[in-house]
Scaffold this active site. Structure first.
Site, PDB file in Angstrom:
ATOM      1  N   ASP A 291       0.877  -1.169   0.000  1.00 40.98           N
ATOM      2  CA  ASP A 291       0.000   0.000   0.000  1.00 40.98           C
ATOM      3  C   ASP A 291       0.920   1.226   0.000  1.00 40.98           C
ATOM      4  OD1 ASP A 291      -2.084   1.787   0.077  1.00 40.98           O
ATOM      5  OD2 ASP A 291      -3.169   0.782   1.688  1.00 40.98           O
ATOM      6  N   TRP A 292       0.331   2.377  -0.252  1.00 38.19           N
ATOM      7  CA  TRP A 292       1.128   3.589  -0.479  1.00 38.19           C
ATOM      8  C   TRP A 292       1.831   4.065   0.796  1.00 38.19           C
ATOM      9  CZ3 TRP A 292      -0.092   1.434  -4.492  1.00 38.19           C
ATOM     10  CH2 TRP A 292      -0.078   2.005  -5.750  1.00 38.19           C
TER      11      TRP A 292
END
Ligand code: BGC
Length: 849
Positions: A291-292
Site C-alpha cells: 500500500d502507499w
C-alpha cells in the site's frame, strides 16, 4: 405471508474432495497432522499449489516459478539499477493523475506501468464513470453484475492510459465505524468472495491487471498505519482471507499488502501471509505491491514476499541496491521479485508498448452505473404502501436535505472519482414527477454555511479573489450576542487560507492529507471549491478574527461562512413548512465517510436526526433516503413512513433514486451488513481491544462470528438483519429438497411472486453447524450464508431454484490440523429472505467421501 416448510431427509450428501491434500496452514509451525475421520478437502477454488507440508513442522516455501524464455532473457540483460527501478514507484512525467507510476526500461523495450485507483471507477485527473460504491454493487447479490462492473472499470482504465487497477478492495466490513466500508462489499465472507472473483474476471478480461487489496485485516482506518491486528488462524481463513483466496483463484494479477500489522508483523513484511499462505497455499503467481507508504524495511519486506514498493523508492531504490552490493539481500531475492513482476506483465501484454487503446464508452459506463444503483437500492422500511409514490403522493412532494439538491456521488479518499456528470435528485424527481406536479425544496441542514454576519471593520468575506503570488489579509472582530454553537466553513481553491478565531487556527493544514480525504458531500461545494468545517462553542462577546490567504501560482478564490443557532432554526422551520405544505416528503440524509478516518458515531451527523423528527412530525408520509456509507442508528425510524438506503450511488444515483421512489424499478438491494439497533449492540462494541484497539493492538475477539454470525451467536436483535431489503411485491417460498451434488449439496425450492408487480427477490440459503466438528471442539457459527440467488419474477410467476452449497462452504478450518475439514453429520439448511426471515428448512446427512 411466506409459509414455512420442513423437510427431513436422510440422504447421504457426500462432498467429494476435488484434490484431497495434506496441506497445512503455513501461518503456524505446528507438527504435521495425520488425516482424521473427517476428510480434508480443498474445495472451491485454490489453484495447484505447493507440495505437501514437510514433516517436522517446517514451513513449505513455494517453489520458484518457471519463467518464460522472454522473461528469463530480460532478467539476464537487466542491470541491478534497472531491476530495482522496476520494483518501486516514481513520479509520472505524463501527469495523468493516477496513484502510481513505474518507469519503463526503454533500452529493453519495457514500457512504463500506470496504476490507478480504484474501487468505484478509474481515478485520474480526467473524468470517468463514477460507479456506485462497491457496497451498493454488493447489495445486488449478483456476481454477474460484479463482472459487468469490473468490465466497465477495466475498459475505462485501458482507455484512460492505465495498466493496473488498484481494486477491488475485499476487506470485510467488520465494524460499522470503519471509514472505508463503502469501498468494500460485505461483512459476509462467502458473498465477498463471489463478488471479488467476478469483478476481477471483469477487469482483467479487458486487459487491465486487478489488484486485490488490502492483505489483510485492514478493516478500519483508525491507526491504520500501525495497528497490530490479531486474529487466530481459523478466524483468518474462515473470514477475512476467503475473499483474497477467491481473488487468487480468479487469477488476480496483483495483491496489495496492507498498512497494518498482522500478528505483530507489518503486512508488507509478513512472510506467513505473503509467502506461505498467498503463494504456498493458494498458488498466487502474480506480484505483491505495498500500500502507499506501507513498506518499512528493505530486506525484511523483499524477502517476505513484497515485490514492489509504492509510491516511491525509499526502501526498494538506492537502499535495495546497497543492500545487494553489501550482501545483506541476496541477488536472487531481487531476481525473484522482478521475475514475478515481468511474468505477470507478460501475461497481460504489458511488456510491449500499447499501440492502441480503446476509446472510452461513457454511455455504456453511465448505463451500468444506473443499473447498479437501481439493483443495489435497498428499501429498509415501507409502511402503508408509502412507496412507490403514486397518485397525490407523486404530484405533491417536498424534497428536503442537502443531498437532495447536491448529488452525493462517491465517498472520500482514493476511491473518489471525477464523474462525467451528476444530476441532483431534486432535478431527477422533478423530471420524473412531470410538469403538473409540485416539487418543492428546502435545505433543512446546511453543510456549507451562510455568509458571515458583518465583521468589523466591514469586509466582504463571501467572495474573495486573490491574485497569483499575492497575499490577502484581514484582521477584525466578530460580535455575538448570545452563547451559541457555531460552525465555520471555508470554501477555497488552491492553498487553504489560514483563519484564526481568538488565536485558534480553525482549519489547520495537516501535511500530506490536504484535499485527499474529502469527497462525498461536505468536502466540496456545488461550484467545486473545497470545503472545510470547524465547530466551536462561542460565548457572547467580541471575538478576534484573522484571515490570511496566499494566491500561490494559480491565484485563489475563497469564502468564509458560518451557521449558528439562528440559521439552523431558520433552515429547520423552512423544511417543516415545506413538508407540511406537500402531500409527501422525501428527506435526503447523508453521512460523509472517507478513507483515512473512521466514523466516531453511528448517528447521522450534524442535526439531521432533529430534522427527521421535525419533518416526520409535520408530515407522516415522509420517506428518508439515506446516502450513507454503512450502518447508521435510527432512533427516528418508527416516525418515518419509508426508508430507502441509497449508499453512495455514483453519477447516475439521482435517476436511480427517482426510478425506485416512483416504482419504475423495484428496489433490488439487500443489506450486505447487519445494521445494529444501538451503538452498544454490535460485534465490536464494548471492548476497546476489539475496536479500535488498545495499546496499538486489536483483537478479533468475535473470532469467526463476524457480522450476522455474531448477532445469531448472541441472540441479539439488530435494527435490520443481514440480507434484509423489501420489494414492492411479495413472495412465498415452498418445497425445499436437498440432493447430493458433485461439490457439496444442492438445495432446490420454489419461489412465487404473490403480488401484482414484477419484483426482485434475493433468496438466501443458510447452513447450520456440523455435529462432528462440534464434537472435535471446532467453533462454528450458528448459521453461515451458504448460497443465494437473485430472482426477477413477474406477478404470479413461480420459479424452481437450485442453489449449490459447496463442500468448501460446508467445511471449517481446523486450527489443530491447519486445514479445511468437511463438516460431516446432520446439517440443517434454511432458505429465507434475510438472516432473520427464514421461511424453509431441511436437513440432510453429510458424509465423509
Ligand atoms: C490506499 C489504497 C490506495 C492507495 C493509492 C492508499 O492510501 O489505502 O487503497 O490504492 O492509497 O491511492
Amino acid at each position: 405471508m411466506p409459509h414455512a416448510a420442513s423437510q427431513e431427509q436422510d440422504e447421504s450428501a457426500t462432498a467429494p474432495a476435488p484434490r484431497p491434500t495434506r496441506r497445512r496452514l503455513l501461518l503456524t509451525l505446528a507438527g504435521a497432522a495425520a488425516l482424521s475421520a473427517v476428510t480434508a478437502v480443498t474445495a472451491g477454488g485454490g489453484r495447484a499449489v505447493a507440495a505437501p507440508a514437510p514433516p517436522g513442522g517446517r514451513t513449505a516455501r513455494p517453489a520458484a516459478a518457471r519463467l518464460s524464455e522472454r522473461v528469463s532473457a530480460l532478467l539476464a540483460r537487466l542491470t541491478l539499477d534497472e531491476k530495482t527501478a522496476l520494483l518501486h514507484g516514481a513520479t509520472d512525467p505524463a501527469g495523468l493523475g493516477q496513484a502510481g507510476y513505474v518507469p519503463g526500461i526503454p533500452r529493453l523495450g519495457i514500457p512504463a506501468l500506470r496504476l490507478a485507483d480504484g474501487p468505484a471507477g478509474v481515478r485520474v485527473v480526467r473524468r470517468a464513470t463514477a460507479l456506485p460504491a462497491p457496497v451498493m454493487l454488493a447489495a445486488a447479490f449478483d456476481p454477474a453484475l460484479a463482472r459487468a462492473y469490473g468490465q466497465v472499470i477495466g475498459h475505462e482504465g485501458r482507455a484512460l492510459g492505465q495498466d493496473v487497477l488498484l481494486s477491488p478492495m475485499v476487506n470485510l466490513i467488520r465494524t460499522p465505524y470503519a471509514g472505508r466500508n463503502f469501498e468494500t462489499f460485505s461483512e459476509d465472507p462467502l458473498l465477498s468472495a463471489d463478488l471479488v472473483a467476478e469483478e476481477i474476471r471483469g477487469i482483467q478480461g479487458e486487459g487491465l491487471v486487478a489488484t486485490v487489496k488490502h492483505l489483510a485485516l485492514n478493516n478500519q482506518e483508525h491507526d491504520r498505519m500501525s495497528v497490530d491486528v490479531r486474529a487466530g488462524e481459523q478466524t483468518l481463513h474462515e473470514t477475512e482471507l476467503r475473499g483474497f483466496e477467491a481473488a487468487v483463484a480468479a487469477g488476480a494479477g496483483a495483491v496489495m499488502a496492507a498498512y497494518n500489522k498482522v500478528d505483530g508483523v507489518h503486512a508488507t513484511e509478513n512472510s506467513a501471509l505473503l509467502t506461505d499462505v498467498l503463494r504456498g497455499l493458494w498458488g498466487f503467481d502474480g506480484w505483491v505491491m505495498s500500500d502507499w507508504g506501507a513498506v518499512h524495511s528493505t530486506d525484511a519486506a523483499l524477502t517476505a514476499g513484497c515485490d514492489m514498493e509504492m509510491p516511491g523508492g525509499t526502501y526498494f531504490g538506492a537502499a535495495l541496491r546497497r543492500a545487494v552490493t553489501e550482501g545483506r539481500v541476496p541477488r536472487d531475492a531481487v531476481d525473484t521479485a522482478v521475475g514475478r513482476l515481468l511474468s505477470a506483465r507478460e501475461r497481460f501484454g504489458l511488456l510491449d508498448e500499447a499501440t492502441t487503446r480503446p476509446a472510452r464508452d461513457a454511455a455504456a459506463g453511465a448505463r451500468l452505473a444506473l443499473r447498479v444503483a437501481t439493483a443495489g437500492a435497498t428499501l429498509l422500511r415501507n409502511t402503508a404502501r408509502t412507496l412507490p409514490l403514486t397518485g397525490r403522493a407523486a404530484r405533491s412532494i417536498a424534497v428536503i436535505g442537502p443531498s437532495g439538491a447536491v448529488p452525493f456521488v462517491s465517498g472520500g479518499g482514493s476511491a473518489h472519482v471525477v464523474p462525467d456528470t451528476a444530476t441532483s435528485p431534486l432535478d431527477a424527481l422533478r423530471t420524473r414527477a412531470g410538469a403538473r406536479a409540485t416539487v418543492t425544496y428546502a435545505l433543512g441542514e446546511d453543510p456549507y454555511g451562510k455568509p458571515l454576519p458583518a465583521t468589523r471593520p466591514a469586509r466582504d468575506l463571501d467572495a474573495v479573489g486573490v491574485a497569483a503570488h499575492e497575499t490577502w489579509s484581514h484582521r477584525g472582530t466578530l460580535t455575538t450576542t448570545a452563547d451559541d454553537d457555531w460552525s465555520f466553513f471555508v470554501h477555497y481553491s488552491g492553498t487553504r487560507p489560514r483563519i484564526t478565531l481568538d488565536g485558534d487556527d480553525l482549519f489547520p493544514v495537516r501535511p500530506g492529507v490536504a484535499g485527499y480525504f474529502t469527497g462525498g458531500l461536505g468536502g466540496r461545494a456545488a461550484d467545486g471549491l473545497s470545503v472545510r468545517r470547524a465547530d466551536r462553542r462561542l460565548a457572547a462577546g467580541t471575538h478576534t478574527l484573522t484571515v490570511t490567504a496566499r494566491g500561490g501560482a494559480q491565484g485563489q478564490l475563497f469564502r468564509l461562512r458560518a451557521a449558528n443557532g439562528a440559521t439552523r432554526a431558520a433552515d429547520l422551520a423552512e423544511a417543516v413548512t415545506a413538508a407540511r405544505a406537500a402531500h409527501s416528503a422525501v428527506l435526503f440524509a447523508y453521512e460523509d465517510a472517507t478513507e483515512g478516518r473512521d466514523r466516531t458515531s453511528l448517528a447521522l451527523p450534524g442535526r439531521q436526526e432533529a430534522l427527521i423528527e421535525a419533518v416526520t412530525a409535520a408530515n407522516p408520509r415522509t420517506t428518508v433516503v439515506l446516502n450513507t456509507s454503512s450502518a447508521v442508528t435510527m432512533p427516528w425510524l418508527a416516525k418515518t413512513a419509508a426508508v430507502l438506503q441509497m449508499y453512495y450511488p455514483g453519477q447516475e444515483g439521482a435517476a436511480a433514486t427517482a426510478a425506485v421512489l416512483f416504482g419504475d424499478a423495484d428496489p433490488g438491494g439487500r443489506l450486505t451488513q447487519t445494521f445494529p439497533a444501538t451503538e452498544e449492540r454490535h460485534p465490536t462494541a464494548g471492548d476497546p481491544r476489539r475496536y479500535p484497539g488498545k495499546d496499538g493492538v486489536e483483537e478479533y475477539g468475535e473470532g469467526i462470528h463476524v457480522g450476522h454470525r455474531w448477532y445469531d451467536a448472541h441472540d441479539e436483535t439488530p435494527l435490520f438483519p443481514f440480507g434484509h431489503g423489501l420489494s414492492y411485491t411479495t413472495f412465498v417460498y415452498a418445497a425445499p429438497w436437498i440432493t447430493r451434488a458433485d461439490d457439496g449439496l444442492d438445495i432446490a425450492f420454489t419461489v412465487v411472486n404473490t403480488g401484482t408487480r414484477t419484483g426482485i427477490e434475493v433468496a438466501q440459503v443458510y447452513a447450520g453447524p456440523s455435529p462432528d466438528l462440534a464434537a472435535l471442539g471446532i467453533d462454528q457459527p450458528r448459521r453461515i450464508l451458504a448460497g443465494y440467488r437473485r430472482l426477477r419474477l413477474a406477478p404470479g410467476e413461480q420459479r424452481r431454484v437450485t442453489v449449490r452449497v459447496t463442500a468448501r462452504t460446508l467445511s471449517s478450518w481446523d486450527p489443530a490440523r491447519h486445514r479445511w475439514v468437511l463438516g460431516t453429520g446432520r446439517r440443517r439448511l434454511w432458505v429465507g429472505s434475510s438472516s432473520r426471515a427464514l421461511h424453509l428448512t431441511a436437513e440432510t446427512r453429510v458424509g465423509a467421501p
